[in-house]
Design a protein around this motif. Sequence first.
Motif, PDB file in Angstrom:
ATOM      1  N   MET A  67       0.830  -1.200   0.000  1.00 54.91           N
ATOM      2  CA  MET A  67       0.000   0.000   0.000  1.00 54.91           C
ATOM      3  C   MET A  67       0.867   1.253   0.000  1.00 54.91           C
ATOM      4  O   MET A  67       1.837   1.342   0.758  1.00 54.91           O
ATOM      5  CB  MET A  67      -0.903   0.003   1.231  1.00 54.91           C
ATOM      6  N   THR A  68       0.517   2.215  -0.844  1.00 53.54           N
ATOM      7  CA  THR A  68       1.172   3.521  -0.848  1.00 53.54           C
ATOM      8  C   THR A  68       0.110   4.609  -0.769  1.00 53.54           C
ATOM      9  O   THR A  68      -1.007   4.446  -1.267  1.00 53.54           O
ATOM     10  CB  THR A  68       2.025   3.736  -2.113  1.00 53.54           C
ATOM     11  N   VAL A  69       0.471   5.718  -0.116  1.00 48.76           N
ATOM     12  CA  VAL A  69      -0.441   6.853   0.025  1.00 48.76           C
ATOM     13  C   VAL A  69      -0.259   7.783  -1.165  1.00 48.76           C
ATOM     14  O   VAL A  69       0.860   8.134  -1.533  1.00 48.76           O
ATOM     15  CB  VAL A  69      -0.184   7.620   1.333  1.00 48.76           C
ATOM     16  N   GLN A  70      -1.366   8.176  -1.772  1.00 45.38           N
ATOM     17  CA  GLN A  70      -1.362   9.058  -2.930  1.00 45.38           C
ATOM     18  C   GLN A  70      -2.059  10.378  -2.563  1.00 45.38           C
ATOM     19  O   GLN A  70      -2.466  10.591  -1.426  1.00 45.38           O
ATOM     20  CB  GLN A  70      -2.098   8.393  -4.106  1.00 45.38           C
ATOM     21  N   ASN A  71      -2.211  11.250  -3.525  1.00 43.99           N
ATOM     22  CA  ASN A  71      -3.010  12.458  -3.364  1.00 43.99           C
ATOM     23  C   ASN A  71      -4.402  12.220  -3.930  1.00 43.99           C
ATOM     24  O   ASN A  71      -4.544  11.510  -4.934  1.00 43.99           O
ATOM     25  CB  ASN A  71      -2.348  13.645  -4.083  1.00 43.99           C
ATOM     26  N   PRO A  72      -5.449  12.794  -3.320  1.00 46.56           N
ATOM     27  CA  PRO A  72      -5.392  13.716  -2.170  1.00 46.56           C
ATOM     28  C   PRO A  72      -5.207  12.977  -0.852  1.00 46.56           C
ATOM     29  O   PRO A  72      -5.653  11.836  -0.696  1.00 46.56           O
ATOM     30  CB  PRO A  72      -6.760  14.391  -2.221  1.00 46.56           C
ATOM     31  N   ALA A  73      -4.542  13.648   0.099  1.00 43.66           N
ATOM     32  CA  ALA A  73      -4.389  13.142   1.455  1.00 43.66           C
ATOM     33  C   ALA A  73      -4.667  14.315   2.396  1.00 43.66           C
ATOM     34  O   ALA A  73      -3.869  15.240   2.498  1.00 43.66           O
ATOM     35  CB  ALA A  73      -2.991  12.596   1.680  1.00 43.66           C
ATOM     36  N   THR A  74      -5.815  14.305   3.027  1.00 45.27           N
ATOM     37  CA  THR A  74      -6.258  15.399   3.892  1.00 45.27           C
ATOM     38  C   THR A  74      -6.448  14.884   5.316  1.00 45.27           C
ATOM     39  O   THR A  74      -6.164  13.717   5.622  1.00 45.27           O
ATOM     40  CB  THR A  74      -7.577  15.995   3.385  1.00 45.27           C
ATOM     41  N   ASP A  75      -6.964  15.761   6.187  1.00 48.08           N
ATOM     42  CA  ASP A  75      -7.258  15.334   7.552  1.00 48.08           C
ATOM     43  C   ASP A  75      -8.342  14.263   7.584  1.00 48.08           C
ATOM     44  O   ASP A  75      -8.399  13.453   8.513  1.00 48.08           O
ATOM     45  CB  ASP A  75      -7.711  16.524   8.399  1.00 48.08           C
ATOM     46  N   GLU A  76      -9.193  14.235   6.580  1.00 51.32           N
ATOM     47  CA  GLU A  76     -10.339  13.333   6.595  1.00 51.32           C
ATOM     48  C   GLU A  76     -10.144  12.080   5.758  1.00 51.32           C
ATOM     49  O   GLU A  76     -10.544  10.990   6.161  1.00 51.32           O
ATOM     50  CB  GLU A  76     -11.594  14.076   6.117  1.00 51.32           C
ATOM     51  N   VAL A  77      -9.558  12.206   4.564  1.00 49.19           N
ATOM     52  CA  VAL A  77      -9.452  11.070   3.647  1.00 49.19           C
ATOM     53  C   VAL A  77      -8.026  10.925   3.143  1.00 49.19           C
ATOM     54  O   VAL A  77      -7.232  11.859   3.193  1.00 49.19           O
ATOM     55  CB  VAL A  77     -10.410  11.201   2.448  1.00 49.19           C
ATOM     56  N   ALA A  78      -7.722   9.717   2.655  1.00 53.74           N
ATOM     57  CA  ALA A  78      -6.427   9.459   2.033  1.00 53.74           C
ATOM     58  C   ALA A  78      -6.649   8.601   0.797  1.00 53.74           C
ATOM     59  O   ALA A  78      -7.410   7.627   0.832  1.00 53.74           O
ATOM     60  CB  ALA A  78      -5.488   8.746   2.997  1.00 53.74           C
ATOM     61  N   ALA A  79      -6.004   8.986  -0.296  1.00 50.80           N
ATOM     62  CA  ALA A  79      -6.033   8.172  -1.504  1.00 50.80           C
ATOM     63  C   ALA A  79      -4.953   7.100  -1.380  1.00 50.80           C
ATOM     64  O   ALA A  79      -3.806   7.397  -1.033  1.00 50.80           O
ATOM     65  CB  ALA A  79      -5.788   9.037  -2.737  1.00 50.80           C
ATOM     66  N   LEU A  80      -5.329   5.863  -1.640  1.00 53.92           N
ATOM     67  CA  LEU A  80      -4.405   4.739  -1.497  1.00 53.92           C
ATOM     68  C   LEU A  80      -4.277   3.971  -2.799  1.00 53.92           C
ATOM     69  O   LEU A  80      -5.219   3.900  -3.592  1.00 53.92           O
ATOM     70  CB  LEU A  80      -4.892   3.782  -0.401  1.00 53.92           C
ATOM     71  N   ARG A  81      -3.106   3.409  -2.987  1.00 54.05           N
ATOM     72  CA  ARG A  81      -2.865   2.507  -4.114  1.00 54.05           C
ATOM     73  C   ARG A  81      -2.382   1.189  -3.522  1.00 54.05           C
ATOM     74  O   ARG A  81      -1.359   1.146  -2.825  1.00 54.05           O
ATOM     75  CB  ARG A  81      -1.820   3.111  -5.054  1.00 54.05           C
ATOM     76  N   ILE A  82      -3.113   0.119  -3.782  1.00 58.43           N
ATOM     77  CA  ILE A  82      -2.804  -1.179  -3.188  1.00 58.43           C
ATOM     78  C   ILE A  82      -2.510  -2.179  -4.291  1.00 58.43           C
ATOM     79  O   ILE A  82      -3.385  -2.496  -5.108  1.00 58.43           O
ATOM     80  CB  ILE A  82      -3.968  -1.676  -2.310  1.00 58.43           C
ATOM     81  N   GLY A  83      -1.280  -2.648  -4.325  1.00 58.41           N
ATOM     82  CA  GLY A  83      -0.897  -3.695  -5.265  1.00 58.41           C
ATOM     83  C   GLY A  83      -1.116  -5.055  -4.629  1.00 58.41           C
ATOM     84  O   GLY A  83      -0.716  -5.290  -3.481  1.00 58.41           O
ATOM     85  N   ASP A  84      -1.752  -5.958  -5.361  1.00 58.64           N
ATOM     86  CA  ASP A  84      -2.130  -7.271  -4.828  1.00 58.64           C
ATOM     87  C   ASP A  84      -1.647  -8.348  -5.799  1.00 58.64           C
ATOM     88  O   ASP A  84      -2.130  -8.437  -6.932  1.00 58.64           O
ATOM     89  CB  ASP A  84      -3.647  -7.320  -4.661  1.00 58.64           C
ATOM     90  N   THR A  85      -0.685  -9.158  -5.377  1.00 56.33           N
ATOM     91  CA  THR A  85      -0.139 -10.196  -6.256  1.00 56.33           C
ATOM     92  C   THR A  85      -0.141 -11.548  -5.561  1.00 56.33           C
ATOM     93  O   THR A  85       0.010 -11.647  -4.336  1.00 56.33           O
ATOM     94  CB  THR A  85       1.308  -9.875  -6.691  1.00 56.33           C
ATOM     95  N   VAL A  86      -0.311 -12.589  -6.367  1.00 60.76           N
ATOM     96  CA  VAL A  86      -0.109 -13.970  -5.936  1.00 60.76           C
ATOM     97  C   VAL A  86       0.863 -14.591  -6.934  1.00 60.76           C
ATOM     98  O   VAL A  86       0.627 -14.548  -8.140  1.00 60.76           O
ATOM     99  CB  VAL A  86      -1.425 -14.772  -5.905  1.00 60.76           C
ATOM    100  N   ARG A  87       1.956 -15.153  -6.430  1.00 57.67           N
ATOM    101  CA  ARG A  87       2.953 -15.718  -7.350  1.00 57.67           C
ATOM    102  C   ARG A  87       3.528 -17.014  -6.782  1.00 57.67           C
ATOM    103  O   ARG A  87       3.643 -17.198  -5.575  1.00 57.67           O
ATOM    104  CB  ARG A  87       4.081 -14.717  -7.613  1.00 57.67           C
ATOM    105  N   ARG A  88       3.892 -17.889  -7.687  1.00 63.92           N
ATOM    106  CA  ARG A  88       4.603 -19.102  -7.335  1.00 63.92           C
ATOM    107  C   ARG A  88       6.097 -18.809  -7.325  1.00 63.92           C
ATOM    108  O   ARG A  88       6.527 -17.785  -7.844  1.00 63.92           O
ATOM    109  CB  ARG A  88       4.265 -20.216  -8.327  1.00 63.92           C
ATOM    110  N   GLU A  89       6.896 -19.706  -6.742  1.00 62.57           N
ATOM    111  CA  GLU A  89       8.310 -19.399  -6.560  1.00 62.57           C
ATOM    112  C   GLU A  89       9.244 -20.384  -7.266  1.00 62.57           C
ATOM    113  O   GLU A  89      10.445 -20.382  -7.007  1.00 62.57           O
ATOM    114  CB  GLU A  89       8.648 -19.383  -5.054  1.00 62.57           C
TER     115      GLU A  89
END
Length: 321
Positions: A67-89
Amino acid sequence: MLPKSRILSAFLVGLGLALVAAGLVAPAFLNGDARFPLNLDKTTWTLKDPAAQVGEDTTAVTRQLHMTVQNPATDEVAALRIGDTVRREDKADDLENLISAATWSLEMDRKTGEFVAPAKLSTVMVMPEEVVPVEGVWLKFPSDVQQQDYEVFEPTLRKAVPATFTGEGEIGERKVYTFTQEVAPVNVATLYAAMANTITTSPEQGGGQAFLHHEASRTFTVDQVTGLVVGMTERVSDYYVDREGNRVRDVVSYDAVMDEAQQVGLAEQLTDVTQAISQTVTWVVLGVGGALVLLGLVGAFRPGGGRPRGGHRKSDRKLDA
């Protein structure tokens, strides 16, 4: 005309009641209520199963959320970017290892953890981004988490599924609550259209359609003050079922957990995040207000409180005459 002592007492009672009311609503207006911090150093959740099942192979599988915080980010709300991966090794090439990948862009209420607008979803299978209605909470529960059930977002189903309170503990000297989410087998193709939701089976299997099914069991370990998820376990099984109800192809099945050190790191970064500011202001204001109310009532109802100083009773004046 009321004596000055009664006027002063009434004023103290009124002021005290006003302070009590202000103390009760103060936490809603003070930015000291442990809402989601914008400067976290650790915002990655990595779950591993060393012996998962991918198709017909047994191999290590890693599910990761970043998860990373993006704009807008205020006292009330925050924009988030969430990368979600499933991988074999077990493959040499990173692309061959990738089982699934998605990126969620969303806006979250920093206090409640709830989504405040539809999310945007980007996957390796679909271009451009999809707009997805979202509900519940995900990696951030409400501040001051309670021992109750919460609706938690399930990304494969794209909807919220209840998570039940199951216990209390401590990680990194922080109080944490655990919640369990059970996802019964669901035909994902009945929820939304996507390329991977429907396949055509081989001629040996009848050559008909089969539909992606998903089932899961998760535990979320949540910091009680901030609501941030600091630990997670996940048991997932994805597979295809034909129209006759036969399980015709396995996609992935894993039972993954987070490393204990990573959980401690996520919790310890919250050491300075408390509700002390709003709680201190609340109790001080309530205390002062209560004291003023009590002082005013004592002044208003004490014996002789309404007699002017230095005055004489009417009967005394008559006797003197």
